[in-house]
Design a protein around this motif. Sequence first.
Motif, short mmCIF file in Angstrom:
data_model
loop_
_atom_site.label_atom_id
_atom_site.label_comp_id
_atom_site.label_asym_id
_atom_site.label_seq_id
_atom_site.Cartn_x
_atom_site.Cartn_y
_atom_site.Cartn_z
N ALA A 245 -36.19 -6.83 -57.97
CA ALA A 245 -35.01 -6.10 -57.51
C ALA A 245 -34.56 -5.10 -58.59
O ALA A 245 -34.19 -3.97 -58.27
N ALA A 249 -34.47 -0.89 -58.35
CA ALA A 249 -33.15 -0.26 -58.39
C ALA A 249 -33.12 0.89 -59.40
O ALA A 249 -32.12 1.59 -59.50
N VAL A 353 -41.31 -9.49 -44.31
CA VAL A 353 -40.66 -8.51 -45.20
C VAL A 353 -39.15 -8.79 -45.23
O VAL A 353 -38.55 -9.08 -44.19
N VAL A 354 -38.56 -8.71 -46.41
CA VAL A 354 -37.10 -8.74 -46.54
C VAL A 354 -36.69 -7.61 -47.49
O VAL A 354 -37.50 -7.16 -48.31
N PRO A 355 -35.43 -7.14 -47.41
CA PRO A 355 -34.97 -6.19 -48.42
C PRO A 355 -35.17 -6.78 -49.81
O PRO A 355 -34.97 -7.99 -49.99
N VAL A 356 -35.58 -5.95 -50.77
CA VAL A 356 -35.97 -6.51 -52.08
C VAL A 356 -34.89 -7.36 -52.74
O VAL A 356 -35.20 -8.34 -53.41
N SER A 357 -33.64 -7.02 -52.53
CA SER A 357 -32.58 -7.81 -53.19
C SER A 357 -32.49 -9.22 -52.60
O SER A 357 -31.88 -10.10 -53.19
N ASN A 385 -41.97 -3.41 -51.61
CA ASN A 385 -41.47 -3.22 -50.24
C ASN A 385 -40.81 -4.49 -49.70
O ASN A 385 -40.44 -4.53 -48.53
N ASP A 417 -32.11 -10.30 -42.98
CA ASP A 417 -32.26 -8.90 -42.55
C ASP A 417 -33.71 -8.42 -42.65
O ASP A 417 -33.96 -7.23 -42.87
N ALA B 109 -27.37 -0.34 -52.56
CA ALA B 109 -28.10 0.41 -53.60
C ALA B 109 -29.32 -0.38 -54.07
O ALA B 109 -30.40 0.20 -54.27
N ASP B 110 -29.19 -1.69 -54.22
CA ASP B 110 -30.33 -2.51 -54.69
C ASP B 110 -31.50 -2.45 -53.71
O ASP B 110 -32.64 -2.65 -54.10
N ASP B 111 -31.19 -2.22 -52.45
CA ASP B 111 -32.25 -2.15 -51.45
C ASP B 111 -32.53 -0.71 -51.03
O ASP B 111 -33.25 -0.49 -50.05
N ARG B 112 -31.95 0.23 -51.75
CA ARG B 112 -32.22 1.64 -51.53
C ARG B 112 -31.92 2.08 -50.09
O ARG B 112 -32.70 2.84 -49.51
N TYR B 113 -30.83 1.60 -49.51
CA TYR B 113 -30.43 2.16 -48.22
C TYR B 113 -28.92 2.21 -48.09
O TYR B 113 -28.20 1.50 -48.80
N TYR B 189 -34.41 -2.93 -41.95
CA TYR B 189 -33.66 -2.63 -43.18
C TYR B 189 -34.61 -2.52 -44.37
O TYR B 189 -34.19 -2.57 -45.51
N THR B 190 -35.90 -2.39 -44.09
CA THR B 190 -36.91 -2.42 -45.14
C THR B 190 -37.82 -1.20 -44.99
O THR B 190 -37.78 -0.51 -43.98
#
Lengths: 470, 470
Positions: A245, A249, A353-357, A385, A417, B109-113, B189-190
């Motif tokens: 993460a 960022a 896949v998940v959002p990186v955070s 990703n 998500d 921001a951490d997930d760039r969206y 969201y990815t």
Amino acid sequence: MPNDATQAPLSEAFLNTCGAALPADRFLTDPADCLPYGSDNSRRTMLPQAVAIPTSESEVQAIVRACADHQVPLTTRGRATNTVGGTVPVQQGLILSMERMNRLLRMAADDRYAEVEPGMLNADLQKIAGEHGFFWPPDPTSAAYCSIGGNLGCNASGPRAVKYGTCRENTLGITAVDGQGRLLKTGVYTTKGVVGYDLTRLLVGSEGTLGIITSAVLKLTPVPAAKATVRAIYDGIEPAARAIARIMAQPETPCALEFIDRNAIAAIRAGARGTQVDLPDNAGAMLMIEVDGSPHALQAAIDAVSEAASGDGLVELRQATGAEEIAALWATRKALSPALRHIASKKINEDVVVPVSRLPELISGLDELSAQHNVHIVNFGHAGNGNMHTNLLGEPEDMDRMHRCLDDVFDLVLRLDGTLSGEHGVGIEKRPFIEREIPAASLDVMYEMKRVFDPKGILNPGKMLPDRTA
Amino acid sequence: MPNDATQAPLSEAFLNTCGAALPADRFLTDPADCLPYGSDNSRRTMLPQAVAIPTSESEVQAIVRACADHQVPLTTRGRATNTVGGTVPVQQGLILSMERMNRLLRMAADDRYAEVEPGMLNADLQKIAGEHGFFWPPDPTSAAYCSIGGNLGCNASGPRAVKYGTCRENTLGITAVDGQGRLLKTGVYTTKGVVGYDLTRLLVGSEGTLGIITSAVLKLTPVPAAKATVRAIYDGIEPAARAIARIMAQPETPCALEFIDRNAIAAIRAGARGTQVDLPDNAGAMLMIEVDGSPHALQAAIDAVSEAASGDGLVELRQATGAEEIAALWATRKALSPALRHIASKKINEDVVVPVSRLPELISGLDELSAQHNVHIVNFGHAGNGNMHTNLLGEPEDMDRMHRCLDDVFDLVLRLDGTLSGEHGVGIEKRPFIEREIPAASLDVMYEMKRVFDPKGILNPGKMLPDRTA
């Protein structure tokens, strides 16, 4: 062994029409000839009743029209490296094998695109593009033997997608034959274009259910002048997930950010059978971070990702810039796939896949599910990703438990998500779960779209969208 | 002045339904209140019969359902900066103004969206993203006062697209209400996701004819640490066009590559009214080349693009790295748009695109057409994408000649493998030409797609696809 046939025999009329369209050596009906076309990398098999091997758009149109007229299921096949059963002819019928449509149609280096037929191998395209100083970003692990058409059908990507995008971001236009035999030309030869609806990205990732791609205009990217690798080892999975993460960022986007977990490391050690493994004893997770760009900027990029990679739980950090050094660092990671084969006889290989955070939550959630269902889970993947190849391992008698665990894995991913598939596709394997991810109204639109392209429902039936009586 | 009304008066039942869904200050029917919503930057006007200003998804659904039930044309409007008539309610009916749905829903921001409502201004998003070290690549000239929803509807882009892509490459997911009032959630969201068909890119660029975007998940990019500008001046247009092709054929992709031609330079000189213009006397074309990235790599990037820019016909090359120096170099280019207003009272402003290697042919072809039709043509644009803003200038009595010239311009562009619009869209203006670019079968599919999303044909009627009796 193939499953039982359920389809009625192909009619004389259909066989005659196809036989008139293609010479005998490219229209196969002998089961012995057809059998090799019945399976893919999912290890499922179904015997097709015929195999057509076209060499031109008009041959593709002729075969599609014959299938539409006679209501014969048609499954398009590239090189069948698909892992979710996407090219298995579950309703038998005809396999349309694109292997002979593999020509380069145009190499427009000055305009940064190549126009190719779908049967060209990914690696062959990379070689041709490389001679002009370019590459095409999608690079699945199977690049050496998978076809561009298959890549597009699944929106395949691989490690470089974190910086360079997937097929959707690297395809300018497509020519395809839909389920009615109509030849559709979509998109443009340029990087901008807003005339009409975007049918190009609709076809990309549609797994052969909307149309058969007969050529594609692929956007090329200049090969970066320099590349370096950083390997970071952590004492556990969660510090590694937090490092991912942090890396994503900051502004220096790596061109690969690969992750392997503790169980994967154990598999590598087991696979080494006593020989020395180049990893510290307390390695609990590993990141492989690759950066590329101008040689002048490379050290700054290495420093930036190294700083982001550093933090609680870091055990070791190594940098490599020379080709040999880089290869040595990657050797450990590359030992993983062969090693996994020895752990268990059954493997469910997912690519959630998940959002990186949310990766730390995913990883800790998977740990809990592993304990709860008593299923061995090995995680590795394209962490930049948020794309995790979650492997559920076991013996044949564990499959029920593995599938119950998988069910919970998908729920976990959607709670975070995420999405059920980043690059493997839906195929047969993920059809039962698609309604959990896609809301009913959006799914309705997809069925209606399917009817526009393929009103008779002949294109790759039994894949992607769950069966519906409509 | 608005054109004549042709639509029947809105029914009591429709007015009551809308009046029940929205408070009186957000459902306008007084022509004096409605008139300001009847025009856009195309300078066309048509009086809408009602204006609805929703603040929530459910209000959008209620208004769409009312329009569908009562067959009332519905035109969605952001801030109406569109230049092709995209938001002019040509069939009157209702304007759905998204101006009040302008909230930030999530900044990840951490997930760039960032997840935003469509009424948010592009500039407001850039400000919010900038506070976190990010930007959203699409940056049309109207960024200060155009809405994200409008950007997505047209797949707008601007100069940065050459390196960072258009809306399609920078949007992860969308929520939209279709013409039946269904709420569609698309995408993820990815940065990866292959479950189901890609409805996200289908909605992007559909000009409000398929659905009304109620929120969007936008992919953010880290702000590069350093930026520099190179200005290259040539003695003619063709050497500049060849330089563009050379710049795009080498690996250091600029983040902007803008072009202005000899007539544009003349316009700038004329607009300066005798004050000094910072251009050599023999300037026949100018390129503004911007590079960005790590400060360590910047000089190498400047050198690479400068070398590619150098060649036959180069008159002057200047480099700037400081903010003030950069601003000074851009001042000349920025004087162009105001200057153009003084040349002629009528302007047809196109945004054709050709592959960059075809730019020399485009430019020389436009020269010939200018002479042949006796029409003054000024060219400038986003040369790195081959996207040329071709301005045909004249007086009201010249309009017939200008339109005949435009017709030939479009033929020229299509002969060069180009497209009629790179970022402005089709709207009203380019509808008569769409069948020249899109083959009949692909167009058939687009009409069928339109019927899936909007079976009653209420969404932005009279735009994009030419009328058809189907």
